[in-house]
Design an enzyme around this catalytic site. Structure first.
Site, PDB file in Angstrom:
ATOM      1  N   ASP A  40       0.868  -1.173   0.000  1.00 34.09           N
ATOM      2  CA  ASP A  40       0.000   0.000   0.000  1.00 34.09           C
ATOM      3  C   ASP A  40       0.910   1.229   0.000  1.00 34.09           C
ATOM      4  O   ASP A  40       2.103   1.129   0.333  1.00 34.09           O
ATOM      5  CB  ASP A  40      -0.867  -0.033   1.264  1.00 34.09           C
ATOM      6  N   ASP A  42      -0.210   5.111   0.984  1.00 32.36           N
ATOM      7  CA  ASP A  42      -0.476   6.054   2.071  1.00 32.36           C
ATOM      8  C   ASP A  42      -0.514   5.358   3.421  1.00 32.36           C
ATOM      9  O   ASP A  42      -1.314   4.445   3.641  1.00 32.36           O
ATOM     10  CB  ASP A  42      -1.810   6.770   1.835  1.00 32.36           C
TER      11      ASP A  42
END
Length: 246
Positions: A40, A42
């Site tokens: 991922d 953020d």
């Protein structure tokens, strides 16, 4: 797939805890080969900078924000929430979301340990991919600013986005490797762990602040294979539990 929930490399079957070293010594299972890691962005590769509650309030309005928050105690899925809105209302919502994301670009910082971890994976010839619900502009800026490239790197323009397993399965297909040879690493139980689990990959939840509890795992019926409090813990986790032979 074996079930490990590791914090400081504690592995456990339900209701029983073993240290990783003792567990290995007792059973000596063959290690699974790991050929790819998907991250991922953020809150995982980058330090969180977006004020998500303010974003949700701007999109939904104060009253709807309070209602939706109460109805979704494990977190608001704003992209899913606006999917059935009218085209014009959706356009306005996406514009508001993009405005918040662009504000965050100026403050974009790489997560401590991310660059070193990527270098470690490169040294083992382990592929690196990226899946984010952010927009493509943010991914491009990450690549340019920090000089670390992920391929494939899928933003929310790829549909369906996580927690649907489609983006992770797409990356595995592009790499021509099985999901069972891949790990998904992220800071969201409902997005990253759910995506990884549904695809059949190993999952590693990054929880820097101790946000998640056993109650959260039970509510969502999701349990990551590994739990770490920083990316610096991932090196030893990989070496202890996987065959990293190039």
């Amino acid at each position: 797939m074996p079930l490990f929930l590791a914090k400081s490399f504690l592995l456990f079957p339900p209701k029983t805890f073993f240290s990783a070293s003792n567990f290995t010594a007792m059973t000596s299972p063959p290690k699974t080969r790991l050929r790819g890691v998907v991250f991922d962005m953020d809150g995982t590769l980058t330090v969180p900078v977006i004020d998500f509650p303010a974003m949700y309030r701007a999109v939904l309005g104060d009253d709807d924000y309070k209602r939706v928050k109460e109805e979704n105690p494990t977190g608001i899925d704003i992209l899913h929430h606006i999917e059935n809105w009218s085209p014009e209302k959706q356009r306005q919502a996406y514009q508001t979301i993009a405005d918040f994301e662009r504000q965050g670009l100026d403050r974009l910082q790489i997560m401590p340990g991310a660059a070193k971890l990527c270098g470690f994976l490169d040294s083992k010839k382990i592929r690196r991919g990226l899946i984010t619900r952010n927009f493509k502009e943010a991914v491009d800026l990450f690549h340019d600013r920090f000089g670390i490239t992920f391929s494939p790197a899928l933003s929310r323009e790829f549909r369906p986005y996580k927690p649907d397993p489609a983006p992770l399965l797409h990356i595995c297909s592009t790499w021509d490797i099985q999901p069972s040879e891949v790990m998904m690493v992220g800071d969201s139980l409902k997005d990253d762990v759910a995506c990884g689990k549904r695809a059949g990959a190993f999952t590693c939840l990054l929880d820097e602040t101790g946000r998640y509890t056993a109650t959260d795992f039970a509510k969502l019926d999701l349990q990551p294979d590994f739990l770490v409090s920083s990316l610096t813990e991932v090196y030893s986790l990989l070496e202890a539990n996987f065959d990293l032979t190039p």
